[in-house]
Design an enzyme around this catalytic site. Structure first.
Site, PDB file in Angstrom:
ATOM      1  N   ASP A  62      -8.596  34.864   5.644  1.00 36.49           N
ATOM      2  CA  ASP A  62      -8.639  33.394   5.633  1.00 36.49           C
ATOM      3  C   ASP A  62      -9.467  32.837   6.788  1.00 36.49           C
ATOM      4  O   ASP A  62     -10.313  31.963   6.590  1.00 36.49           O
ATOM      5  CB  ASP A  62      -7.225  32.806   5.709  1.00 36.49           C
ATOM      6  CG  ASP A  62      -6.397  33.104   4.462  1.00 36.49           C
ATOM      7  OD1 ASP A  62      -6.987  33.502   3.437  1.00 36.49           O
ATOM      8  OD2 ASP A  62      -5.172  32.932   4.525  1.00 36.49           O
TER       9      ASP A  62
ATOM     10  N   SER B 176       2.359  30.793   7.495  1.00 45.76           N
ATOM     11  CA  SER B 176       1.636  31.438   6.405  1.00 45.76           C
ATOM     12  C   SER B 176       0.559  30.504   5.870  1.00 45.76           C
ATOM     13  O   SER B 176       0.519  29.329   6.217  1.00 45.76           O
ATOM     14  CB  SER B 176       2.607  31.853   5.294  1.00 45.76           C
ATOM     15  OG  SER B 176       3.336  30.744   4.842  1.00 45.76           O
ATOM     16  N   CYS B 177      -0.306  31.068   5.052  1.00 40.50           N
ATOM     17  CA  CYS B 177      -1.443  30.341   4.495  1.00 40.50           C
ATOM     18  C   CYS B 177      -0.992  28.996   3.920  1.00 40.50           C
ATOM     19  O   CYS B 177       0.025  28.959   3.228  1.00 40.50           O
ATOM     20  CB  CYS B 177      -2.083  31.193   3.410  1.00 40.50           C
ATOM     21  SG  CYS B 177      -3.574  30.496   2.689  1.00 40.50           S
ATOM     22  N   PRO B 178      -1.678  27.929   4.205  1.00 41.23           N
ATOM     23  CA  PRO B 178      -2.967  27.808   4.900  1.00 41.23           C
ATOM     24  C   PRO B 178      -2.832  27.418   6.378  1.00 41.23           C
ATOM     25  O   PRO B 178      -3.825  27.114   7.018  1.00 41.23           O
ATOM     26  CB  PRO B 178      -3.648  26.675   4.142  1.00 41.23           C
ATOM     27  CG  PRO B 178      -2.510  25.730   3.845  1.00 41.23           C
ATOM     28  CD  PRO B 178      -1.317  26.647   3.565  1.00 41.23           C
TER      29      PRO B 178
ATOM     30  N   ASP C 208       0.538  36.597   9.760  1.00 41.75           N
ATOM     31  CA  ASP C 208       0.190  36.600   8.338  1.00 41.75           C
ATOM     32  C   ASP C 208      -1.030  37.498   8.127  1.00 41.75           C
ATOM     33  O   ASP C 208      -2.111  37.206   8.644  1.00 41.75           O
ATOM     34  CB  ASP C 208      -0.107  35.164   7.886  1.00 41.75           C
ATOM     35  CG  ASP C 208      -0.495  35.070   6.421  1.00 41.75           C
ATOM     36  OD1 ASP C 208      -0.387  36.086   5.700  1.00 41.75           O
ATOM     37  OD2 ASP C 208      -0.913  33.979   5.990  1.00 41.75           O
TER      38      ASP C 208
END
Length: 81
Positions: free
Chosen positions: A50, A17-19, A44
């Site tokens: 992103d 997941s981010c980042p 994600d």
């Protein structure tokens, strides 16, 4: 539907997941030669915006395409310099 690019490498960041999808994409693209295309596989949903935002704000990379299907998001990034 599948993008038609000459893919140099595939990066699997499914489950991250981010980042992390962006961090790992940057690391992988740094290792490629100019004009090489990196395929990134992510789960994600945020990776769509992103990676788009990262590519738009980063010199030397171009986001060629993004696809969504079967819970996997595919991103195609070319190293331009």
């Amino acid at each position: 539907m599948s993008a038609e690019f000459d893919i140099a490498e595939t990066l699997d960041v499914k489950g991250a997941s981010c980042p992390m999808p962006v961090v790992k994409t940057k690391s992988a693209i740094d290792d490629l030669s100019e004009d090489a295309v990196l395929e990134v596989l992510a789960t994600d949903a945020g990776s769509m915006s992103d990676i788009d935002g990262w590519a738009s704000g980063t010199e030397g990379v171009e986001l060629l395409d993004q696809e969504e299907g079967d819970d996997v998001y595919r991103h195609y990034v070319r190293k331009t310099e």
